[in-house]
Design a protein around this motif. Sequence first.
Motif, PDB file in Angstrom:
ATOM      1  N   ASN A  59       0.462  -1.349  -0.013  1.00 50.64           N
ATOM      2  CA  ASN A  59      -0.165  -0.204   0.598  1.00 50.64           C
ATOM      3  C   ASN A  59       0.832   1.167  -0.198  1.00 50.64           C
ATOM      4  N   ILE A  60       2.214   0.775  -0.034  1.00 50.52           N
ATOM      5  CA  ILE A  60       3.190   1.946  -0.455  1.00 50.52           C
ATOM      6  C   ILE A  60       3.598   2.476  -1.106  1.00 50.52           C
ATOM      7  N   SER A  61       3.178   4.152  -2.041  1.00 51.39           N
ATOM      8  CA  SER A  61       3.735   4.296  -2.687  1.00 51.39           C
ATOM      9  C   SER A  61       5.276   5.109  -2.805  1.00 51.39           C
ATOM     10  N   THR A  62       5.677   6.146  -3.612  1.00 51.99           N
ATOM     11  CA  THR A  62       6.802   6.606  -3.021  1.00 51.99           C
ATOM     12  C   THR A  62       6.639   8.368  -4.520  1.00 51.99           C
ATOM     13  N   TYR A  63       7.328   8.851  -3.959  1.00 56.47           N
ATOM     14  CA  TYR A  63       7.743  10.350  -5.065  1.00 56.47           C
ATOM     15  C   TYR A  63       8.981  11.097  -4.491  1.00 56.47           C
ATOM     16  N   THR A  72       7.548   8.703   1.090  1.00 50.54           N
ATOM     17  CA  THR A  72       6.820   7.569   1.356  1.00 50.54           C
ATOM     18  C   THR A  72       5.603   8.248   1.626  1.00 50.54           C
ATOM     19  N   PHE A  73       4.674   7.542   1.119  1.00 51.13           N
ATOM     20  CA  PHE A  73       3.299   7.468   1.535  1.00 51.13           C
ATOM     21  C   PHE A  73       2.338   6.832   1.267  1.00 51.13           C
ATOM     22  N   CYS A  74       1.380   6.505   1.608  1.00 54.15           N
ATOM     23  CA  CYS A  74       1.010   5.662   2.186  1.00 54.15           C
ATOM     24  C   CYS A  74      -0.895   5.892   0.365  1.00 54.15           C
ATOM     25  N   LYS A  75      -0.268   5.007  -0.837  1.00 54.99           N
ATOM     26  CA  LYS A  75      -1.529   5.262  -1.679  1.00 54.99           C
ATOM     27  C   LYS A  75      -3.169   5.526  -1.617  1.00 54.99           C
ATOM     28  N   ILE A  76      -3.918   4.631  -0.751  1.00 58.59           N
ATOM     29  CA  ILE A  76      -4.778   4.540   0.041  1.00 58.59           C
ATOM     30  C   ILE A  76      -5.460   5.601   0.228  1.00 58.59           C
ATOM     31  N   TYR A  84      13.560  10.012   2.625  1.00 59.19           N
ATOM     32  CA  TYR A  84      14.858   8.761   2.680  1.00 59.19           C
ATOM     33  C   TYR A  84      15.702   9.857   1.177  1.00 59.19           C
ATOM     34  N   SER A  85      16.704   9.261   1.583  1.00 58.90           N
ATOM     35  CA  SER A  85      17.969  10.246   0.579  1.00 58.90           C
ATOM     36  C   SER A  85      19.220   9.050   0.656  1.00 58.90           C
ATOM     37  N   ALA A  86      19.497   8.223  -0.336  1.00 60.02           N
ATOM     38  CA  ALA A  86      20.697   7.710  -0.889  1.00 60.02           C
ATOM     39  C   ALA A  86      21.610   8.412  -0.494  1.00 60.02           C
ATOM     40  N   SER A  87      21.952   9.911  -0.507  1.00 61.68           N
ATOM     41  CA  SER A  87      23.054  10.646   0.531  1.00 61.68           C
ATOM     42  C   SER A  87      23.497   9.997   1.527  1.00 61.68           C
ATOM     43  N   TRP A  88      22.594  10.022   2.027  1.00 62.18           N
ATOM     44  CA  TRP A  88      22.652   9.342   3.817  1.00 62.18           C
ATOM     45  C   TRP A  88      21.804   7.987   3.857  1.00 62.18           C
ATOM     46  N   PRO A  89      22.268   6.849   3.282  1.00 60.85           N
ATOM     47  CA  PRO A  89      21.627   5.554   3.325  1.00 60.85           C
ATOM     48  C   PRO A  89      21.789   4.956   4.711  1.00 60.85           C
ATOM     49  N   ASP A  90      21.846   5.455   5.581  1.00 59.14           N
ATOM     50  CA  ASP A  90      21.998   5.344   6.891  1.00 59.14           C
ATOM     51  C   ASP A  90      20.297   5.705   8.368  1.00 59.14           C
ATOM     52  N   LEU A  91      19.924   6.717   7.624  1.00 59.92           N
ATOM     53  CA  LEU A  91      18.980   7.442   8.024  1.00 59.92           C
ATOM     54  C   LEU A  91      17.455   6.943   7.206  1.00 59.92           C
ATOM     55  N   ILE A  92      16.561   7.323   7.881  1.00 60.83           N
ATOM     56  CA  ILE A  92      15.067   7.708   7.490  1.00 60.83           C
ATOM     57  C   ILE A  92      14.422   8.174   7.872  1.00 60.83           C
ATOM     58  N   HIS A  93      13.475   8.939   7.781  1.00 59.59           N
ATOM     59  CA  HIS A  93      13.206  10.376   7.969  1.00 59.59           C
ATOM     60  C   HIS A  93      11.457  10.435   8.399  1.00 59.59           C
ATOM     61  N   PRO A  94      11.222   9.645   9.416  1.00 62.37           N
ATOM     62  CA  PRO A  94       9.058   9.074   9.580  1.00 62.37           C
ATOM     63  C   PRO A  94       9.179  10.869  10.029  1.00 62.37           C
ATOM     64  N   HIS A  95       8.132  10.684   9.251  1.00 60.76           N
ATOM     65  CA  HIS A  95       6.747  11.893   9.226  1.00 60.76           C
ATOM     66  C   HIS A  95       6.924  11.900  10.926  1.00 60.76           C
ATOM     67  N   ALA A  96       6.519  12.921  11.747  1.00 63.47           N
ATOM     68  CA  ALA A  96       6.010  13.108  13.228  1.00 63.47           C
ATOM     69  C   ALA A  96       4.816  12.796  13.227  1.00 63.47           C
ATOM     70  N   SER A  97       4.178  13.689  12.199  1.00 63.49           N
ATOM     71  CA  SER A  97       2.900  13.354  11.829  1.00 63.49           C
ATOM     72  C   SER A  97       1.853  11.590  12.372  1.00 63.49           C
ATOM     73  N   ALA A  98       3.217  11.225  11.027  1.00 66.58           N
ATOM     74  CA  ALA A  98       2.544   9.469  11.508  1.00 66.58           C
ATOM     75  C   ALA A  98       2.763   8.663  12.761  1.00 66.58           C
ATOM     76  N   ILE A  99       3.298   9.053  13.251  1.00 56.72           N
ATOM     77  CA  ILE A  99       4.380   8.504  14.207  1.00 56.72           C
ATOM     78  C   ILE A  99       2.821   8.259  15.530  1.00 56.72           C
ATOM     79  N   ASP A 100       2.420   7.478  16.207  1.00 49.30           N
ATOM     80  CA  ASP A 100       1.854   7.082  16.661  1.00 49.30           C
ATOM     81  C   ASP A 100       1.879   7.306  18.549  1.00 49.30           C
ATOM     82  N   THR A 101       3.076   6.885  18.570  1.00 52.84           N
ATOM     83  CA  THR A 101       3.955   6.923  19.747  1.00 52.84           C
ATOM     84  C   THR A 101       4.097   7.728  20.192  1.00 52.84           C
ATOM     85  N   GLU A 102       3.504   7.928  21.475  1.00 56.35           N
ATOM     86  CA  GLU A 102       4.217   9.223  22.887  1.00 56.35           C
ATOM     87  C   GLU A 102       5.008   9.946  22.124  1.00 56.35           C
TER      88      GLU A 102
END
Length: 151
Positions: A59-63, A72-76, A84-102
């Motif tokens: 259900n994922i698509s990328t832009y 990356t976003f939900c295609k539904i 994500y950037s290949a310039s920093w392959p060890d890092l991924i940057h979740p959007h805070a708005s998508a996080i359910d953890t406090e």
Amino acid sequence: MKLSGSCHCKAVRFSVDAPCPVPFNQCYCSICRKTAGAGGYAINLGARTDTLEVEGRENISTYQSSENMERTFCKICGSALWGYSASWPDLIHPHASAIDTELPVPPERTHMMLDSRANWAEPQIHSGDKNFDAYPDESLAEWHDRNGMTA
């Protein structure tokens, strides 16, 4: 810090380990604003790519929003999930708005790319906040270290 996240319709769920989990960096650039900016900005966290676990990957698509960034976003439901950037392959940057953890509350915020903000997006700048017309003078990791908030 272990973070769990999801899209609005719950078709995509994910978890990731984030040494930089504090949502402090508000980006007002046109790309963040148009792809994820509910308040005229988006907030990304710093996590380790090798810890990303995803349910509902179909259900994922990328832009490819720029030469160096894939979003990356939900295609539904269209929820922004991470960058994500290949310039920093060890890092991924979740959007805070998508996080359910406090998430921890930041002691200060950084407002970046203010030269790109929409005229209606009025930053809520508090005492101690840092403001930049373009990129900030410190990285996510440096900010977390300086504030003693590295997980």
